[in-house]
Motif scaffolding. Structure first.
Motif, PDB file in Angstrom:
ATOM      1  N   ALA A  34       0.816  -1.227   0.000  1.00 28.67           N
ATOM      2  CA  ALA A  34       0.000   0.000   0.000  1.00 28.67           C
ATOM      3  C   ALA A  34       0.846   1.272   0.000  1.00 28.67           C
ATOM      4  CB  ALA A  34      -0.956  -0.016   1.193  1.00 28.67           C
ATOM      5  N   ASP A  38       1.068   4.029  -3.037  1.00 30.68           N
ATOM      6  CA  ASP A  38       0.697   5.408  -2.715  1.00 30.68           C
ATOM      7  C   ASP A  38       1.828   6.360  -3.129  1.00 30.68           C
ATOM      8  OD1 ASP A  38      -0.843   7.533  -1.247  1.00 30.68           O
ATOM      9  OD2 ASP A  38       0.943   7.491   0.027  1.00 30.68           O
ATOM     10  N   PRO A  44      -2.213  -0.518  -8.839  1.00 29.26           N
ATOM     11  CA  PRO A  44      -1.897  -1.545  -7.822  1.00 29.26           C
ATOM     12  C   PRO A  44      -2.026  -2.973  -8.354  1.00 29.26           C
ATOM     13  CG  PRO A  44      -4.089  -0.671  -7.438  1.00 29.26           C
ATOM     14  CD  PRO A  44      -3.544   0.095  -8.616  1.00 29.26           C
ATOM     15  N   SER A  47      -1.963  -6.051  -5.989  1.00 29.65           N
ATOM     16  CA  SER A  47      -3.118  -6.095  -5.088  1.00 29.65           C
ATOM     17  C   SER A  47      -4.377  -6.506  -5.845  1.00 29.65           C
ATOM     18  CB  SER A  47      -3.322  -4.731  -4.430  1.00 29.65           C
ATOM     19  OG  SER A  47      -2.128  -4.331  -3.799  1.00 29.65           O
ATOM     20  N   CYS A  86      -5.613  -0.924   2.009  1.00 27.62           N
ATOM     21  CA  CYS A  86      -5.273   0.007   0.922  1.00 27.62           C
ATOM     22  C   CYS A  86      -6.571   0.533   0.294  1.00 27.62           C
ATOM     23  CB  CYS A  86      -4.429  -0.708  -0.139  1.00 27.62           C
ATOM     24  SG  CYS A  86      -4.078   0.314  -1.591  1.00 27.62           S
ATOM     25  N   THR A  89      -6.809   0.409  -3.583  1.00 27.33           N
ATOM     26  CA  THR A  89      -7.156  -0.910  -4.135  1.00 27.33           C
ATOM     27  C   THR A  89      -8.643  -1.186  -3.934  1.00 27.33           C
ATOM     28  OG1 THR A  89      -4.927  -1.715  -3.696  1.00 27.33           O
ATOM     29  CG2 THR A  89      -6.640  -3.385  -3.996  1.00 27.33           C
ATOM     30  N   ASP A 361      -6.515   9.506   2.393  1.00 30.28           N
ATOM     31  CA  ASP A 361      -7.472   8.598   1.740  1.00 30.28           C
ATOM     32  C   ASP A 361      -8.897   8.822   2.263  1.00 30.28           C
ATOM     33  OD1 ASP A 361      -5.418   7.488   0.275  1.00 30.28           O
ATOM     34  OD2 ASP A 361      -5.304   5.622   1.422  1.00 30.28           O
TER      35      ASP A 361
END
Ligand code: CAA
Length: 386
Positions: A34, A38, A44, A47, A86, A89, A361
């Motif tokens: 994650a 970022d 990603p 993921s 995350c 994701t 986020d």
């Protein structure tokens, strides 16, 4: 780990199993990447592969279309666990039902069989494109034009803020056959990657969920077969809103996941950080902050699970509760993540610790899928009528 997890909820056996699997995947295969995704703002990939390998793409789809038919609460549980690890994701993950639900809700049998089984496996990726540079909260004010010419519609205009628009194989695009009609002119189309006259535009550089690509889409005389229209002319706005009634609880679930991650980090840090000769967790001022954070996350989770369960029990018109869940959970995530940074003090403000990422986020949870001001308008409209 304290007791502030989602383990103490009454779930079916299937829901518990999917939550356990999602937690394992999130912690072992998503969380480790994650911070890197970022920092680099890269797609990603690893993921997404983990999610796809686990079969999570199909849980919202009926078995006849290759899904496992686990429903909206299961979708919310997966979103929550993935967002704990995350949020970018998780946003990518939720984009699959966001883009695909319009097909399930309004598609012809031919459209469903063409797309849904491949969305269920993750072979195809979907996206949802409603917003435009001049039409965000006022979605019915969109201007992208769809002009019927024989067996095609010609699309012209620009869409904005399209999550995953650069990776999607099929995008549900909302255009209008007559902007004067506002909502009653909005019509939905399935636009496939590579269609002539459709290009992906600028990729945004964002504050948070940086690994989730957000792009503009440009349409210049893009011919879309009539067979790719979803529903009838003028039904697009209802399709868009019905989709959001189902995905807003799941968006709230992502916010719960971020809030839980921030709370877990703050509790662990408060136990370990020594000041004035003792762990800062011994100070009542810190304890009260942690208790407030826990209540925020818990209340958000209750509202999210309730709104998701309404979808699963076939309660349509769950607009009121879906908006409440999304709004409360988004605000809670922002508050809890901000307080987590405060518990960490100066360290929380650095990129050495994940709480600054949680705070960045969390902010989008108050903005996308309808701002929290729009959610309040929807709630008030349901209360007051009209
Ligand atoms: N279900 C079914 N129909 C609905 C509905 C719902 N939830 N909400 C509205 N409708 C219908 C109404 O009944 C009405 O139809 P009638 O005229 O036949 O009654 C029609 O749609 C128009 O509704 P309104 O008059 O309420 O429309 P409005 O212009 O006042 O707008 C709004 C309503 C709630 C503000 C809406 O525009 C809205 O939700 N805006 C926010 C847009 C949004 O959420 N954007 C997010 C984009 S997706 C995203 O962010 C995802 C991402 O990238 C990750």
């Amino acid at each position: 780990m304290g007791i502030a997890m989602n383990d103490r909820f009454d779930l079916t056996e299937d829901q518990r199993l999917i939550r356990e699997l999602a937690r394992t995947i999130a912690r072992e295969r998503v969380a480790p990447h994650a911070a890197h995704y970022d920092a680099t703002e890269a797609y990603p990939e690893a993921s997404i592969r983990a999610i796809s390998d686990a079969g999570f793409y199909g849980i919202w789809l009926p078995e006849q279309y290759g899904g496992t038919n686990l429903g909206c609460l299961a979708l919310a549980l997966v979103c929550e666990e993935i967002a704990w690890a995350c949020a970018a994701t998780a946003t990518q993950y939720l984009d699959q039902p966001l883009g695909g639900l319009p097909i399930l809700l309004a598609g012809t049998e031919a459209q469903k069989t063409k797309y849904l089984p491949r969305l269920a496996t993750g072979e195809l990726l979907a996206a949802y494109s409603l917003s435009e540079p001049g039409a965000g909260s006022d979605a019915a004010g969109l201007r992208t034009a769809a002009t019927r010419k024989g067996d095609r519609y010609v699309l012209n205009g620009t869409k904005q803020w399209c999550t995953n628009g650069d990776h999607a194989d099929v995008i549900t695009v909302f255009a209008t056959v007559d902007p004067k009609k506002r909502a009653k002119g909005v019509t939905a189309f399935l636009v496939e990657r590579g269609m002539s006259g459709f290009v992906v535009g600028k990729k945004e550089k964002k504050m948070g969920i940086r690994a989730s690509p957000t792009v503009a889409l440009h349409f210049t005389d893009c011919a879309v077969p009539v067979a790719n229209r979803l529903g009838e002319e003028g039904e697009g706005f209802t399709i868009a809103m019905q989709t959001l009634d189902i995905t807003r609880p799941a968006t709230g679930a992502m916010a719960v996941g971020i809030g839980q991650a921030a709370l877990d980090a703050a509790v662990a840090y408060a136990r370990e950080r020594q000041q004035f000769g003792q762990a800062i967790a011994a100070f009542q001022g810190v304890q009260f902050m942690l208790a407030d954070m826990a209540m925020q996350v818990h209340a958000a989770r209750l509202m999210v699970y309730h709104a998701a369960r309404q979808v699963d029990t076939g309660i349509r018109s769950n607009t009121y509760e879906a908006s409440m869940a999304k709004c409360w959970a988004g605000d809670a995530a922002m508050k809890v993540a901000t307080d987590a940074v405060q518990v960490f003090g100066g360290y929380g403000y650095t990129r050495e610790y994940p709480v600054e990422r949680f705070m960045r986020d969390a902010k989008i949870m108050q903005i996308y899928e309808g701002t929290n001001q729009i959610q309040r308008l929807i709630i008030a409209k349901e209360l007051l009528g009209g």
